[in-house]
Design a protein around this motif. Sequence first.
Motif, PDB file in Angstrom:
ATOM      1  N   ALA A 101     -11.053   0.488  -0.164  1.00  0.00           N
ATOM      2  CA  ALA A 101     -10.798   0.343   1.245  1.00  0.00           C
ATOM      3  C   ALA A 101     -10.121   1.499   1.769  1.00  0.00           C
ATOM      4  CB  ALA A 101     -10.156  -1.225   1.233  1.00  0.00           C
ATOM      5  N   LEU A 102      -8.966   1.915   1.410  1.00  0.00           N
ATOM      6  CA  LEU A 102      -8.166   3.048   1.887  1.00  0.00           C
ATOM      7  C   LEU A 102      -9.396   4.062   2.088  1.00  0.00           C
ATOM      8  CD1 LEU A 102      -4.884   2.932  -0.064  1.00  0.00           C
ATOM      9  CD2 LEU A 102      -5.327   1.849   2.475  1.00  0.00           C
ATOM     10  N   GLY A 103      -9.951   4.536   1.044  1.00  0.00           N
ATOM     11  CA  GLY A 103     -11.037   5.602   1.234  1.00  0.00           C
ATOM     12  C   GLY A 103     -11.911   5.255   2.389  1.00  0.00           C
ATOM     13  N   ALA A 104     -12.536   4.149   2.527  1.00  0.00           N
ATOM     14  CA  ALA A 104     -13.468   3.920   3.428  1.00  0.00           C
ATOM     15  C   ALA A 104     -12.925   3.834   4.947  1.00  0.00           C
ATOM     16  CB  ALA A 104     -14.097   2.371   3.239  1.00  0.00           C
ATOM     17  N   SER A 105     -11.478   3.623   4.862  1.00  0.00           N
ATOM     18  CA  SER A 105     -10.673   3.431   6.097  1.00  0.00           C
ATOM     19  C   SER A 105     -10.789   5.212   6.846  1.00  0.00           C
ATOM     20  CB  SER A 105      -9.626   2.897   6.194  1.00  0.00           C
ATOM     21  OG  SER A 105      -8.696   3.339   5.519  1.00  0.00           O
ATOM     22  N   GLY A 106     -10.890   6.033   5.807  1.00  0.00           N
ATOM     23  CA  GLY A 106     -10.483   7.299   6.246  1.00  0.00           C
ATOM     24  C   GLY A 106      -9.243   7.986   5.746  1.00  0.00           C
ATOM     25  N   ILE A 107      -8.558   7.148   4.886  1.00  0.00           N
ATOM     26  CA  ILE A 107      -7.449   7.703   4.364  1.00  0.00           C
ATOM     27  C   ILE A 107      -7.760   8.756   3.007  1.00  0.00           C
ATOM     28  CG2 ILE A 107      -5.463   7.105   2.490  1.00  0.00           C
ATOM     29  CD1 ILE A 107      -4.878   6.464   5.472  1.00  0.00           C
ATOM     30  N   GLN A 108      -7.261   9.875   3.051  1.00  0.00           N
ATOM     31  CA  GLN A 108      -7.628  10.877   2.098  1.00  0.00           C
ATOM     32  C   GLN A 108      -6.462  11.093   1.140  1.00  0.00           C
ATOM     33  OE1 GLN A 108      -8.935  14.667   3.955  1.00  0.00           O
ATOM     34  NE2 GLN A 108      -9.282  13.380   5.806  1.00  0.00           N
ATOM     35  N   VAL A 109      -5.351  10.834   1.414  1.00  0.00           N
ATOM     36  CA  VAL A 109      -4.208  10.874   0.348  1.00  0.00           C
ATOM     37  C   VAL A 109      -3.033   9.839   0.521  1.00  0.00           C
ATOM     38  CG1 VAL A 109      -3.272  12.863   1.451  1.00  0.00           C
ATOM     39  CG2 VAL A 109      -2.572  12.553  -0.557  1.00  0.00           C
ATOM     40  N   VAL A 110      -2.443   9.187  -0.357  1.00  0.00           N
ATOM     41  CA  VAL A 110      -1.258   8.546  -0.287  1.00  0.00           C
ATOM     42  C   VAL A 110      -0.335   9.221  -1.202  1.00  0.00           C
ATOM     43  CG1 VAL A 110      -0.364   6.527  -1.101  1.00  0.00           C
ATOM     44  CG2 VAL A 110      -2.634   6.569  -0.323  1.00  0.00           C
ATOM     45  N   VAL A 111       0.889   9.608  -0.405  1.00  0.00           N
ATOM     46  CA  VAL A 111       1.988  10.125  -0.904  1.00  0.00           C
ATOM     47  C   VAL A 111       3.091   9.130  -1.279  1.00  0.00           C
ATOM     48  CG1 VAL A 111       3.775  11.849  -0.890  1.00  0.00           C
ATOM     49  CG2 VAL A 111       1.542  12.503   0.140  1.00  0.00           C
TER      50      VAL A 111
END
Length: 187
Positions: free
Chosen positions: A91-101
């Motif tokens: 879901a995060l990738g599909a939303s446009g998130i590329q990286v979580v720090v």
Amino acid sequence: MAGDTPSRQISGKCFVVRDNIDTDQIIPAEYLTLVPSKPDEYEKLGSYAMAGLPPHYGQFMEPGKSKTKYSIIIAGSNFGCGSSREHAPVALGASGIQVVVAESYARIFFRNSVATGEMYPVECEARICDEFHNGDDVTVDMERDVVVNHSTGKEYALKPLGDAAPVIEAGGIFAYARQTGMIPSAA
């Protein structure tokens, strides 16, 4: 990542959360019937990313949009705790998130992030979620293992991704296994 040409330097606006963000907050259970392998359902899954967050975090997804204006999430400790659902990093990738720090990850979320190849799960050396704000301009540089907050001019050390990086860059564990000859490529 999912098959795209990988960039080890990601810049954009960040969305900030604190500790113990669980998979129910990342993607609430009512959306788990969506099948990520179907393109329209993958996009819809992204539109519900972070829908379970308490309102004090602010708006991650604008109403009617399927992509967020953020490309980076800055988080506290134990990001992705809770259930083992693969839908959370998808879901995060599909939303446009590329990286979580994050300061730290729940082990299963980290593993699912690598296995799906949807986004980079990077750990920081220090607690930085208290020093960033929603909308700050940020660069995550995985070549130099630093995150830069351009809004404050401060730079923070990251832990190297190591052997996980090539798996993410290949688009996930199965794509990596095919790419490296561990399993035969689809004919």
